[in-house]
Scaffold this motif. Structure first.
Motif, short mmCIF file in Angstrom:
data_model
loop_
_atom_site.label_atom_id
_atom_site.label_comp_id
_atom_site.label_asym_id
_atom_site.label_seq_id
_atom_site.Cartn_x
_atom_site.Cartn_y
_atom_site.Cartn_z
N MET A 230 0.84 -1.20 0.00
CA MET A 230 0.00 0.00 0.00
C MET A 230 0.88 1.25 0.00
N THR A 231 0.65 2.11 -0.97
CA THR A 231 1.43 3.35 -1.05
C THR A 231 0.49 4.54 -1.12
N VAL A 232 0.58 5.37 -0.10
CA VAL A 232 -0.18 6.62 -0.11
C VAL A 232 0.74 7.72 -0.60
N LEU A 233 0.27 8.46 -1.60
CA LEU A 233 1.10 9.51 -2.21
C LEU A 233 0.70 10.87 -1.66
N PRO A 234 1.66 11.82 -1.60
CA PRO A 234 1.31 13.18 -1.20
C PRO A 234 0.37 13.82 -2.23
N ILE A 235 -0.61 14.56 -1.75
CA ILE A 235 -1.58 15.21 -2.63
C ILE A 235 -1.15 16.66 -2.86
N ARG A 236 -1.01 17.01 -4.12
CA ARG A 236 -0.58 18.36 -4.50
C ARG A 236 -1.68 19.37 -4.22
N ILE A 237 -1.25 20.52 -3.74
CA ILE A 237 -2.18 21.61 -3.41
C ILE A 237 -2.16 22.67 -4.50
N THR A 238 -3.33 23.32 -4.69
CA THR A 238 -3.49 24.34 -5.74
C THR A 238 -2.29 25.29 -5.80
N GLY A 239 -1.85 25.56 -7.00
CA GLY A 239 -0.64 26.35 -7.24
C GLY A 239 0.44 25.50 -7.88
N GLU A 240 0.39 24.20 -7.57
CA GLU A 240 1.33 23.26 -8.21
C GLU A 240 1.01 23.21 -9.71
N PRO A 241 1.99 23.49 -10.58
CA PRO A 241 1.69 23.63 -12.01
C PRO A 241 0.93 22.46 -12.62
N VAL A 242 1.24 21.21 -12.20
CA VAL A 242 0.60 20.03 -12.81
C VAL A 242 -0.93 20.06 -12.63
N LEU A 243 -1.40 20.77 -11.61
CA LEU A 243 -2.85 20.87 -11.36
C LEU A 243 -3.54 21.83 -12.32
N HIS A 244 -2.76 22.64 -12.99
CA HIS A 244 -3.33 23.72 -13.80
C HIS A 244 -3.02 23.58 -15.28
N ASP B 267 -1.83 2.97 -6.36
CA ASP B 267 -1.43 4.00 -5.39
C ASP B 267 -2.49 5.09 -5.28
N MET B 268 -3.15 5.40 -6.41
CA MET B 268 -4.20 6.43 -6.39
C MET B 268 -5.40 5.95 -5.56
N PHE B 269 -5.76 4.67 -5.68
CA PHE B 269 -6.84 4.13 -4.85
C PHE B 269 -6.46 4.22 -3.37
N ASP B 270 -5.21 3.81 -3.05
CA ASP B 270 -4.75 3.87 -1.65
C ASP B 270 -4.81 5.30 -1.12
N THR B 271 -4.40 6.25 -1.96
CA THR B 271 -4.35 7.65 -1.55
C THR B 271 -5.76 8.21 -1.37
#
Ligand code: ZN
Length: 187
Positions: A1-15, A34-38
């Motif tokens: 099981m791998t939980v990944l850090p969730i990017r917060i608004t402002g991170e370029p990949v989100l925009h 990993d996305m399901f785990d997260t």
């Protein structure tokens, strides 16, 4: 099981617009797992790949309605959205949140009805005709793949309020993320 850090608004990949998945490789399958785990750990009802820093057209969802559980991955999805009026969202019943703007919620109208067409992990094509909250989840996650956050869609005064909150938290810049299970235990 791998939980990944969730990017917060402002991170370029989100925009930015995410790219099509060309082939469902073992790396893609691992990312989906990993996305399901997260998503489960966050917890959330949906999570898009850009939210874990990957600019690919993939989202996962998990929502139960009338004893039917909808839990799957949507790869290279297409979304047919029934037209709707964005005015006057209900402040109690039409309130949305996002794991990339953690802990905040604002009223936003969405279409009541959509049809999701996507590919699953085994390469099978599927369709889901969704209403209500499931339709909202699909619209929200699909937006993520086009670099749109729900905050971008808010009407006034909610849009200004969201911008204020983002600034107050020191978000809106690259480099911010949070870790499900560690940060924001009670969003
Ligand atoms: Zn979101």
């Amino acid at each position: 099981m791998t939980v990944l850090p969730i990017r917060i608004t402002g991170e370029p990949v989100l925009h930015e617009r995410a790219l099509d998945v060309q082939e469902i490789t073992s790396e893609i399958k691992e990312l989906i797992s990993d996305m399901f785990d997260t998503m489960d750990k966050a917890p959330g009802v949906g999570l898009a790949a850009p939210q874990v820093g990957v600019g690919l057209r993939i989202f996962v969802f998990d929502y139960e309605v009338e004893d039917t559980r909808f839990r799957d991955v949507a790869i290279n999805p297409v979304l047919e959205i029934e037209p709707y009026d964005e005015a006057d969202p209900d402040e109690d019943l039409e309130v949305e949140g996002c794991l990339s703007i953690p802990g905040e919620r604002f009223p936003l109208k969405r279409s009541e009805r959509v049809v999701l067409k996507a590919t699953d992990e085994s390469g099978e094509h599927y369709e889901i005709a969704a209403e209500g909250w499931l339709a909202r989840i699909f619209q929200h996650e699909f937006d993520h793949l086009n670099g749109t956050l729900y905050a971008d869609r808010l009407i006034e005064p909610y849009h200004s309020e969201a911008l204020e909150v983002i600034e107050e938290n020191g978000w809106g810049l690259s480099g911010n993320s949070w870790m499900p299970g560690i940060d924001y235990l009670e969003p």
